[in-house]
Design a protein around this motif. Sequence first.
Motif, PDB file in Angstrom:
ATOM      1  N   HIS A   1      65.986 -15.292  27.740  1.00  0.00           N
ATOM      2  CA  HIS A   1      66.347 -16.302  28.736  1.00  0.00           C
ATOM      3  C   HIS A   1      66.764 -15.693  30.058  1.00  0.00           C
ATOM      4  O   HIS A   1      67.338 -16.366  30.898  1.00  0.00           O
ATOM      5  CB  HIS A   1      67.490 -17.176  28.201  1.00  0.00           C
ATOM      6  N   LYS A   2      66.520 -14.405  30.215  1.00  0.00           N
ATOM      7  CA  LYS A   2      66.972 -13.748  31.435  1.00  0.00           C
ATOM      8  C   LYS A   2      65.790 -13.188  32.220  1.00  0.00           C
ATOM      9  O   LYS A   2      64.860 -12.629  31.654  1.00  0.00           O
ATOM     10  CB  LYS A   2      67.946 -12.603  31.092  1.00  0.00           C
ATOM     11  N   ALA A   3      65.847 -13.372  33.514  1.00  0.00           N
ATOM     12  CA  ALA A   3      64.867 -12.763  34.422  1.00  0.00           C
ATOM     13  C   ALA A   3      65.612 -12.502  35.723  1.00  0.00           C
ATOM     14  O   ALA A   3      66.678 -13.085  35.948  1.00  0.00           O
ATOM     15  CB  ALA A   3      63.700 -13.711  34.648  1.00  0.00           C
ATOM     16  N   PRO A   4      65.080 -11.652  36.599  1.00  0.00           N
ATOM     17  CA  PRO A   4      65.826 -11.329  37.819  1.00  0.00           C
ATOM     18  C   PRO A   4      66.222 -12.556  38.637  1.00  0.00           C
ATOM     19  O   PRO A   4      67.281 -12.575  39.237  1.00  0.00           O
ATOM     20  CB  PRO A   4      64.844 -10.454  38.603  1.00  0.00           C
ATOM     21  N   ALA A   5      65.363 -13.574  38.651  1.00  0.00           N
ATOM     22  CA  ALA A   5      65.688 -14.749  39.453  1.00  0.00           C
ATOM     23  C   ALA A   5      65.929 -15.972  38.590  1.00  0.00           C
ATOM     24  O   ALA A   5      65.793 -17.108  39.027  1.00  0.00           O
ATOM     25  CB  ALA A   5      64.569 -15.016  40.454  1.00  0.00           C
ATOM     26  N   TYR A   6      66.253 -15.775  37.353  1.00  0.00           N
ATOM     27  CA  TYR A   6      66.287 -16.890  36.400  1.00  0.00           C
ATOM     28  C   TYR A   6      67.289 -16.640  35.296  1.00  0.00           C
ATOM     29  O   TYR A   6      67.329 -15.544  34.723  1.00  0.00           O
ATOM     30  CB  TYR A   6      64.883 -17.041  35.808  1.00  0.00           C
ATOM     31  N   LEU A   7      68.116 -17.614  35.015  1.00  0.00           N
ATOM     32  CA  LEU A   7      68.956 -17.558  33.822  1.00  0.00           C
ATOM     33  C   LEU A   7      68.804 -18.869  33.072  1.00  0.00           C
ATOM     34  O   LEU A   7      69.064 -19.946  33.621  1.00  0.00           O
ATOM     35  CB  LEU A   7      70.424 -17.315  34.202  1.00  0.00           C
TER      36      LEU A   7
END
Lengths: 359, 362, 600
Positions: free
Chosen positions: B134-140
Amino acid sequence: MTEKHKLTVRSLRKTYGPVVALTDASLDLEEGEFLTLLGPSGSGKTTMLMIIAGLIQPDSGEVSIDGKLATYAPPFKRDIGMVFQNYALFPHMTVRENIAFPLRMRRVPDARIADEVKRVLDIVRLPQVADRLPRQLSGGQQQRIALARCMVYRPSIILMDEPLGALDKKLRDEMQLEIKNLHTELGITVLYVTHDQEEAMIMSDRICLMNDARIEQLGTPADLYFKPRSVFAASFLGESNLIDVTVAGTEGGRTAMRTADGTTLRAPLAAVPAGAAAKMMVRPERLHVLGPTDRADNVIEGALDQVIMVGGVTKYYVKLKGDRTVSATQLTQGPVGGIERGAKVRLGWAADSTVVLPT
Amino acid sequence: MTKHIHLGKLVLGRRKVLKLAGGASLVLAAPAYWRKLSAQEKTIVVRDPGGPYTKGFGEAFYEPFTKATGIKAVGVAGQHEPTSLIKGMVDTKSYTWDMALLSRSAHDQLISEGDYLEKLNVTSKHIETLPAVHKAPAYLGNDVFAAILAYREDAFKGKAAPKGWKDFWNVKDFPGRRSLRKHPFDTIEEALLADGVAPKNVYPCDIPRAFKSLDKVKKDIAVWWTGGAQTSQLLKTGEVDMCPTWNGRAQAAIDEGAPVKIIWDQMVWSSEGWCIIKGTPKADMCREFVKFAVDPQAQAAWTKHVAYGPTHPEAYKFIPAERAKVLPTHPDNFKNDVEVDNVYWGKHKDKVTEQLNAWLLA
Amino acid sequence: MTAAAASAFARPRRSWGRFLPLLPVLVFLGFLFLYPVGQLLWLSVVEKGSGDLTAAHYARLLAVPVYSKVLLITFETSAWCTLFCVLGGYPVAYLLATTGDKWRNNLMLLVLLPFWTSFLVRTFAWIVLLGRNGAINKWLQALGITDAPLGLIYNFAGVMVGMTHALMPLAIISMVSVMENIDANLPRAASTLGARGGQAFFRIYFPLSLPGVAAGGLLTFITAIGFFITPALLGGRQQIMITQVIIEQVQDLMNWSFGGAVSMLLLVSALFVFWLYDRALGMSTLAGGSPASQVGDRGTWLSRGFAWVGDLATAAIGRACDLAAVAWETVFPQRPDKPPVKIARGVLWATALSVVAFLAVPTFFIIPVSFTTEGFIQWPPKFFSWRWYDTVFESPTWIAAIVRSLTVATLSAGVAMLIGTPAAFFLSRQSMIGKTAMLGVILSPLIIPRIIIAVALFYFYAKLGLIGTNLGLILGHAVLAVPYVVVTVMAVLKNYDERLDQAASSLGANRWRTLWHVTFPLIRAGLIAAFIFAFVTSLDELTIALFVSGGLVTTLPKQMWDDALLKVSPTLAAVSTLLLIFVTFMILAAEYLRRRAVHK
């Protein structure tokens, strides 16, 4: 029916809810006759015309055309023609197509249609406009085309509903004569509706005067003018002087009346009982300004109010006692002079020119 | 004649026209509502999907956040997948919104199409324990929604009820009216799963195989649905007996008393998460918000309103057992699952949509 | 006045000044539509990144047959829908135009009903009415007419029902506004000239009503092209509309270039259809054209051919009707002494009332549903609850949305009227080169999908600082409303006798006074129709509102869309009922005031 009339109307009645539009209307129209339904707006004349055309259905009564009962026959089975107030030319058809329309409806062969269209266009003196659309014509031209469209199939009767209402004065005068001429030349039978008394007088063989949903009087223009049978008839047609009187009785084969100030006036024998209140009517042109020694059957006195010279005739307005004004119209004899405003004048007229009207 | 004279007057009245134009431009230049809002120092505007989301987010995130930080968070509903609008905002620097709850696929699209989202660069105890998926540099990630098979229990009374996609495809043994989504997403995956592809092998999708599988049920699909609200209606009224949909929509029908059952096995899930719009002057305040929102307790509070699964496993500590059962990330439900591969779809969506449309029309 | 003088009077002034009435619409659409949308569509010919010109997107459009197929389906669906709207709407319009005031007003309220319910509510009403377990199927089965539920929706028929229902008021009102200006004496004159009912109708009334049919048909067709929600919800596998494809490209795939290319394909082909339509029916049915040019050369060979075939056809139909009437009369002879039974009128009433019932049913279905205790729009509703009304009244958002939408709709309709009416006057009365092209431009905002306009406006508004403003929303909606105004007003002006104006100005009225006291009252029906179309367009518009407002200011459709995220709840039915009551009340009040003014 005992004799065959072109059109017979018997006891027509039409109501819209509580409003009576026409009642007790009966008349006969003869072959070749020009009969005008005259009356103020709302008097029932258009309703009568529409019933005769079959566009409105009466509540009761009968209409026969050429001796055939047609009270509820649809318009297209009646063999009548109608000219509408706004002409009702079909705006999407050329003049030619407009005129050909009734013939097409009768399945007349094309070749004859062409001939007939040309014939009526010549009659109305507009052969050059055949390919134009109605909106490209002037009012007078549209009027004539409407007439042509109506004549082309030679209907038994032509009904005209205030056909000149939308034209200006000059054009109107021209068209009146033109329609009258067409009527005389072609011998068509016309039932005409107008609210213009002058127009009615000029054109009609007979006038059917209407008021308040019923026929007031039916007769020749002269009948209506000289022998009106009601105050309404007297005042609707032409100018009239009306004076309140009480009928005194019969006097030497004439009816004698007394005005409020006691003057006695005489008229041809009228069926009004002695003692009844009535109105006496005399046309302005029948009144004469009397010299001091002149005599007449009927004489009234008053003070001169106005003198107006209208070219060939001069109008004298005389104020009677009780502030009533009567007018007298005389042929102009020369420059008016001599008589001053307020001067005492005597007006006289023949008993035969007098009409007694029940009130 | 008359009319031309008056026309002429109007032409001459040019000065008046200029004045009018001046007045109009004043109106045009009037400060916009959103500027007033965004100009307020301590306010951020958050796009959410609207409806029950906005209400739930208010209780779970916006109000507590304002209370805790003094920064006002205003939730506004945007349309479904607002990628075009976000692109417009960044391109023109008109930040109607400062941040947004976006689907993972919208996020991926905005990342691959250009530089439309801020790097989050936030961390906290809870963010660290958030599953990596569920984690990305621009996304939680905030919540998980699952495409599941829902069916009307009353349609299978006394008969064997379907247990998964294979049964949905088995028209002979499981008669009943069926509905499918008129869109390649989920539908392609479901067709493959029904054809026997193992959940872990769904991607990259074998598109010809998927269409071959779809061919088998083509004539048996009574309704091709296009919008989520349509499926809850279909299930509630019994228009169809079986219908793949998102669990939240099926739940909406169940909550209203419809005898609808959800099959969790082989669910096809994706998530929605917090993103900050590139270049917004409020980016740091938004980061505060993200840190605040990735919180098991807050996520738990929100699940009261919409039946989507919290991304943080610890959230289940705060969710009543009854409710937990209907959420996709509940351990009982969350197995044998397929996570939508947005990278795959980012590359193939266009082509497959085209193919599906052609197939539908054939 | 002679004919020559009359036409000299009507001859347009040969100077640029005469184009002034076109200026507002050109400036308005130029800035708010052509420029921004043009910029966006330009993307379809440039390569992403490099900015070089490319034909790749168009090549793909042509290479992949699915797009032309979808386009064809879109046009086919729209054409069928138009046919049903015009065929079904004509008797209603005719009745409305020829019946007494009292009946007319009541019927008009019923005809307008579908306008006041949101497209979402309307569509769901049909879903629930026509579904497998819907009201109609239940009744049919209860009455023993059918054994199993009929497939009334999720197919082509469903789409037709939904779209025809939504668009028929548009067709009816366009036709009524023209029919009301047809002189009632013309069919009468025809019948005194010997035409039976059939001929009088088909040769006289029908041709004169054609501008209304043309305008109604055109507006219906072009509006239908943009439909996608109704076909998506009521259609089956094969009902895919081109707008849906464009939205997917722009929204889901962020492929604006290809979305632009598909839009161009749609625009070009729709304008081609419009051009054909113009050639065939002659926009002169709509635009009038200068009188002088109409004689002799009446349009192109195509339109002459069409007119010829049309004349023959209408004459033949008229004749056939009359033969039937004659046959009837032989069996049941009509007697000249008895009032005839008006069979034709009876048939007309029966037909028109069934169409009106079709229009009104979903609305009357919505009202009871709004009192249900259940959370879904469902039939039969479970009574009785005020719950959904409470939701609306307790929510400031709902109230604000209703108020804002009504305000925005009124203002944007006003703007559209101000801009569109002069253009309509110009286009219907003056001659100019490229009139058809001009009309095409004016119609384009209806053809281009709203998503494209919305994105384009967003970029343009960003520069002007109009994002998030009511003004931006009003102007954006006015862009969509202008075409309706222009076409409707042009249609009523077509049959309008310009001599009335000339008469007025000869009586000393100046240009504006003439317009105000003579022209406007005479074309009142058309102006009101134009206003209603413009108003409803705004009232039901979602996409532009979402982009322009950024979601910060809520409009009614947006609030409804929002509410329907998970399920369509009876709140929507309650809102629709409230709106219906409000609008009906407003119409009745206006009518009451008008009557009082007339009586004074």
